[in-house]
Design a protein around this motif. Structure first.
Motif, short mmCIF file in Angstrom:
data_model
loop_
_atom_site.label_atom_id
_atom_site.label_comp_id
_atom_site.label_asym_id
_atom_site.label_seq_id
_atom_site.Cartn_x
_atom_site.Cartn_y
_atom_site.Cartn_z
N GLU A 1 0.83 -1.22 0.00
CA GLU A 1 0.00 0.00 0.00
C GLU A 1 0.85 1.26 0.00
O GLU A 1 0.65 2.17 -0.82
CB GLU A 1 -0.93 0.01 1.21
CG GLU A 1 -1.77 1.27 1.35
CD GLU A 1 -2.49 1.35 2.67
OE1 GLU A 1 -2.84 2.48 3.08
OE2 GLU A 1 -2.71 0.31 3.32
N MET B 1 0.93 3.40 -3.55
CA MET B 1 0.06 4.58 -3.47
C MET B 1 0.83 5.84 -3.11
O MET B 1 0.27 6.94 -3.11
CB MET B 1 -1.06 4.35 -2.45
CG MET B 1 -2.01 3.20 -2.83
SD MET B 1 -3.41 3.03 -1.70
CE MET B 1 -4.36 4.50 -2.12
N THR C 1 1.86 6.84 -0.24
CA THR C 1 1.17 7.40 0.93
C THR C 1 2.11 8.22 1.79
O THR C 1 3.23 7.80 2.09
CB THR C 1 0.58 6.26 1.78
OG1 THR C 1 -0.17 5.39 0.94
CG2 THR C 1 -0.31 6.80 2.88
#
Length: 259
Positions: A159, A163, A165
């Motif tokens: 993730e 992404m 993040t």
């Protein structure tokens, strides 16, 4: 001695500061080679007991200097990684002394990898870790594909990397990406609590434990049992082991010399 980093040694603590604050300590060719040189210096200097890696100004390190690299349109990504980044990551991981990241601001791309390669990471609340590679269509490098899943697990690593993040200092502490998150005005004190300890600790034994923990990532229990015995013989022959036993018997605090 250096143009793009600062190097300071005091009381057993070597502080290496990435010093291109006007571009958030982005990594051009020169700064990566200077960082390699500084890491070689701390390895051979017996006065250095612990290393602090940090950034000047508002950022820790924003990763590759894209403006600089855009001027080299035919450059090889692989050559750049092998010559500039991988030697830094290997030097940090193989250094037989603790490396503490003073994460004072954003750590993006290779800058994030540099932080994760350190043994201890102390982040400010305003710090941000970002695996930003995906935003320019690239993959993880400088060791992030190794460190991330080992720190947060494979699902979370996927993730964060795919992404891009943004992870705050507090979030990073909860995830286990950093050891400690401190208020911005308490960052130096938090780092000092670690350097005060490691600058007076049995450096030889700590260096051996670092090697053992690195090896354990890809070793069997039987292999580690043998490696523990091998390294215990080395540690047992040090001045600091003898001093530790003597101090225990004399009921006083040991005065370790780091050898």
């Amino acid at each position: 001695m250096y143009d793009f980093i600062k190097y300071d040694l005091a009381d057993g603590v070597a502080t290496i500061t990435l010093n291109r604050p006007e571009v958030y300590n982005a990594l051009n060719n020169e700064i990566t080679f200077e960082l390699q040189k500084a890491l070689k210096e701390v390895k051979k200097d017996p006065e250095v007991r612990v290393v602090v890696l940090t950034g000047e100004g508002k950022a820790f390190c924003s990763g590759q200097d894209l403006k600089a690299s855009s001027k080299e349109p035919n450059r090889s990504f692989s050559d750049s990684i092998h010559k500039r980044y991988n030697p830094i990551i290997k030097a940090i991981r193989n250094l037989p002394k603790p490396v503490i990241c003073r994460l004072n601001g954003v750590a993006a791309g290779a800058g994030c990898s540099f932080a994760l390669a350190c043994d201890i990471v102390v982040a400010s609340e305003s710090a941000k870790l970002i695996e930003v590679f995906v935003n320019i269509g690239l993959v993880l490098d400088s060791g992030s594909s190794y460190f991330l899943p080992r720190l947060v697990g494979s699902a979370k690593a996927f993730e964060l990397s795919t992404m891009g993040t943004r992870v705050s200092g507090k979030q990073a502490e909860k995830m286990g990406l950093v050891n400690k998150c401190a208020a911005d005005d308490e960052l130096d004190a938090a780092v000092k609590s670690y350097t005060d300890y490691y600058s007076k600790a049995p450096t030889k034994a700590i260096g051996l434990m670092k090697k053992m923990l690195n090896k354990s990532q890809n070793a069997t229990l039987d292999e580690m049992l043998e490696y523990e015995a091998y390294n215990q013989d080395i540690a047992g022959a040090t001045h600091d082991h003898k001093e530790g036993v003597t101090a225990f018997l004399e009921k006083r605090l040991p005065e370790f010399k780091g050898n």
